[in-house]
Structures are given as structure tokens and as C-alpha cells.
Scaffold this motif. Structure first.
Motif, PDB file in Angstrom:
ATOM      1  N   GLU A   1       2.064   1.689  -3.504  1.00 59.40           N
ATOM      2  CA  GLU A   1       0.943   2.153  -4.322  1.00 59.40           C
ATOM      3  C   GLU A   1       0.740   3.660  -4.169  1.00 59.40           C
ATOM      4  OE1 GLU A   1      -3.659   0.825  -5.136  1.00 59.40           O
ATOM      5  OE2 GLU A   1      -3.001   1.026  -3.057  1.00 59.40           O
ATOM      6  N   ALA A   2       0.862   4.156  -2.937  1.00 64.85           N
ATOM      7  CA  ALA A   2       0.692   5.586  -2.700  1.00 64.85           C
ATOM      8  C   ALA A   2       1.769   6.391  -3.419  1.00 64.85           C
ATOM      9  CB  ALA A   2       0.723   5.875  -1.201  1.00 64.85           C
TER      10      ALA A   2
ATOM     11  N   GLY B   1       8.227  10.002  -0.303  1.00 63.09           N
ATOM     12  CA  GLY B   1       7.428   8.793  -0.131  1.00 63.09           C
ATOM     13  C   GLY B   1       8.232   7.580   0.287  1.00 63.09           C
TER      14      GLY B   1
ATOM     15  N   ALA C   1       4.121  14.549  -1.133  1.00 63.45           N
ATOM     16  CA  ALA C   1       3.606  13.842  -2.302  1.00 63.45           C
ATOM     17  C   ALA C   1       4.646  13.806  -3.410  1.00 63.45           C
ATOM     18  CB  ALA C   1       2.317  14.485  -2.786  1.00 63.45           C
TER      19      ALA C   1
ATOM     20  N   ARG D   1       0.832  -1.212   0.000  1.00 65.05           N
ATOM     21  CA  ARG D   1       0.000   0.000   0.000  1.00 65.05           C
ATOM     22  C   ARG D   1       0.862   1.255   0.000  1.00 65.05           C
ATOM     23  NH1 ARG D   1      -3.128  -3.105   3.631  1.00 65.05           N
ATOM     24  NH2 ARG D   1      -2.177  -2.030   5.412  1.00 65.05           N
ATOM     25  N   ALA D   2       2.010   1.206   0.705  1.00 66.43           N
ATOM     26  CA  ALA D   2       2.911   2.367   0.714  1.00 66.43           C
ATOM     27  C   ALA D   2       3.475   2.620  -0.684  1.00 66.43           C
ATOM     28  CB  ALA D   2       4.038   2.147   1.716  1.00 66.43           C
TER      29      ALA D   2
END
Length: 261
Positions: free
Chosen positions: A16-17, A213, A208, A13-14
Motif C-alpha cells: 500500500e505504501a 519501496g 519514495a 501495508r508495505a
């Protein structure tokens, strides 16, 4: 594949973000432009991850085409399965597998794509042979990987930064793969047709962005390596994010397109 990083549900999930951030979106735009996909083509996405590129390629090749995504991580495939292409898109098929053992028939694809995958594969000649097996004669492959010698990352503690980056190298099978790929492609039965730099540049701290990230992922990985304590790893990440408008990160990725001879 490298056994140093395991993409469980949280890590998947990280990732994917991060893949939704504008600099990684731009990387996909450049990748799609370099591919020059045609309607009806069959595309093999080696290491498809959360499926952003697979979905965009499905839209490009249209309903007459096919995109097959292969990844060793079941959580990543679960994320990719939820990705919905828009418009009159091709069918997307997903299956578990890796670059050294692709679960596809011989000569069944027009195009193979591998972005940020081969640097984790120890045996590149075997991976290229497997990709070539999956491609029809004259089919093409796109490979995009990072040369980690190209990294420029501002820090207030250069010695700590050097130790963190050296420890981070342990998650790779090849830290400098791009400089060897032209020769490896030639020896693997491919003719190089295109090469270009895909820069990742972040000036000013932005949560972002690609580099922001991956700060947490890197900090988690390096703990206990090269005598880096958890306190030191967290201090490293806090130092960088605390630079605010003076934050600076640059990294070069390299994109190659080659045809199967």
C-alpha cells in the motif's frame, strides 16, 4: 495464483505504501487514460490490492456506475475497504476471489482491469476465459504486466545482482508475459485495440520510489534461494541504496486494451 508470495498484514501495508509513490501514481494515471471510462460503466478490478485504482475508477464512472474489486488477500481487501473515493463516486463492492474464479455473474461488466496480476497466474487462457465470461459482448479488458527481462538495475556486484534477480523470479508464474499477451488475447476471443509501454524509471535513490519501496520485499523473499544468505541479501539492498545520487533503476511494464469478440 502463484503460492510464492503471501500478502499478510505487514506485506499488504508495505505494498500500500509503495502504491502511493509518485511513479506508481503515474502508472495509475496512464491506466485510467487508456481505459477511457465513461459515466455509468460497470468495472471489474481483478486483483484490486489496496484499492487505489478501484477508488479512482469509481470517481470516473460516477454514481451511476459500479466498481467491483476482487482479490485473494483478505488483508488487501481490508485496506481497500478503507479507501474513500471523493466526489460523486460509484459504489465499490469488494469480495474475496481470484482471476480463475471470479465471484460475479456472466456478462455483468463493461470493463475488466488487471494490473500486475496475470504474471502470477499459471493458466492465462483460463484467466482470460473467466474475464471474458464476466464481460458483456463488446466489453473491454485492460491488462498491465511486467516483462522482467527489461530490468536495468545498477549494482556494485553484478554477480550478486544476477543471483538476487534470478531468485526473485521464483515469485512469478510468468516473468515475460507481455510478449505473449497479444497472441493469448487473440486466441482467447479478444481483439487488441491498444498497446503501450509504461516505464518505471528511478534515477538517484529516493525512498519514495517504486524500486526503493520493493528493496526490502525482494531481500526478504530471496533469503535461502540460490544460495543467498540473509547477510548477502541485506548487503545487496544496502549496496543499492548506498549508491545515492548514482542509483539507477529501469523496468518496462506493458499495457494492453482489448475488446471481447
Amino acid at each position: 495464483m502463484s503460492d510464492q508470495l503471501h500478502f499478510d498484514e505487514a506485506q499488504s501495508r508495505a505494498v500500500e505504501a509503495v502504491y502511493a509513490f509518485k511513479d506508481v501514481v503515474e502508472q495509475r494515471r496512464l491506466t485510467l487514460a487508456a481505459l477511457e471510462l465513461a459515466p455509468g460503466e460497470r468495472v471489474l478490478d481483478i486483483g484490486c490490492g489496496p484499492g487505489y485504482l478501484a477508488a479512482e475508477m469509481a470517481e470516473t464512472v460516477g454514481a451511476g456506475g459500479l466498481v467491483r474489486g476482487v482479490d485473494p488477500s483478505a488483508p488487501m481487501l481490508g485496506l481497500a475497504a478503507r479507501r474513500e473515493p471523493s466526489g460523486d463516486a460509484a459504489r465499490i463492492e469488494l469480495s474475496e476471489g481470484d482471476a480463475l474464479s471470479l465471484p460475479v455473474p456472466d456478462s455483468s461488466f463493461d470493463v475488466a482491469v488487471s494490473t500486475q496480476v496475470y504474471e502470477y497466474v499459471a493458466d492465462i487462457p483460463a484467466a482470460l476465459a473467466e474475464a471474458r465470461r464476466a464481460l458483456r459482448p463488446g466489453g473491454r479488458i485492460l491488462i498491465l504486466d511486467t516483462d522482467w527481462d527489461s530490468i536495468v538495475w545498477r549494482s556494485s556486484d553484478d554477480e550478486r545482482m544476477a543471483r538476487v534477480l534470478s531468485a526473485w523470479d521464483e515469485h512469478l508464474a510468468h516473468r515475460d508475459l507481455p510478449r505473449h499477451l497479444p497472441q493469448l488475447l487473440d486466441e482467447g476471443g479478444f481483439k487488441l485495440s491498444k498497446a503501450q509501454v509504461v516505464p518505471m524509471l528511478n534515477v538517484g535513490y529516493d525512498r519514495a520510489s517504486y524500486s526503493a519501496g520493493v528493496l526490502g520485499l525482494i531481500a526478504d523473499f530471496v533469503i535461502g534461494r540460490h544460495e543467498i544468505s540473509e547477510e548477502s541479501a541485506r548487503a545487496w539492498a544496502a549496496d543499492l541504496s548506498g549508491l545515492g545520487p548514482h542509483y539507477f533503476f529501469s523496468l518496462s511494464r506493458y499495457l494492453f486494451v482489448a475488446e471481447a469478440r
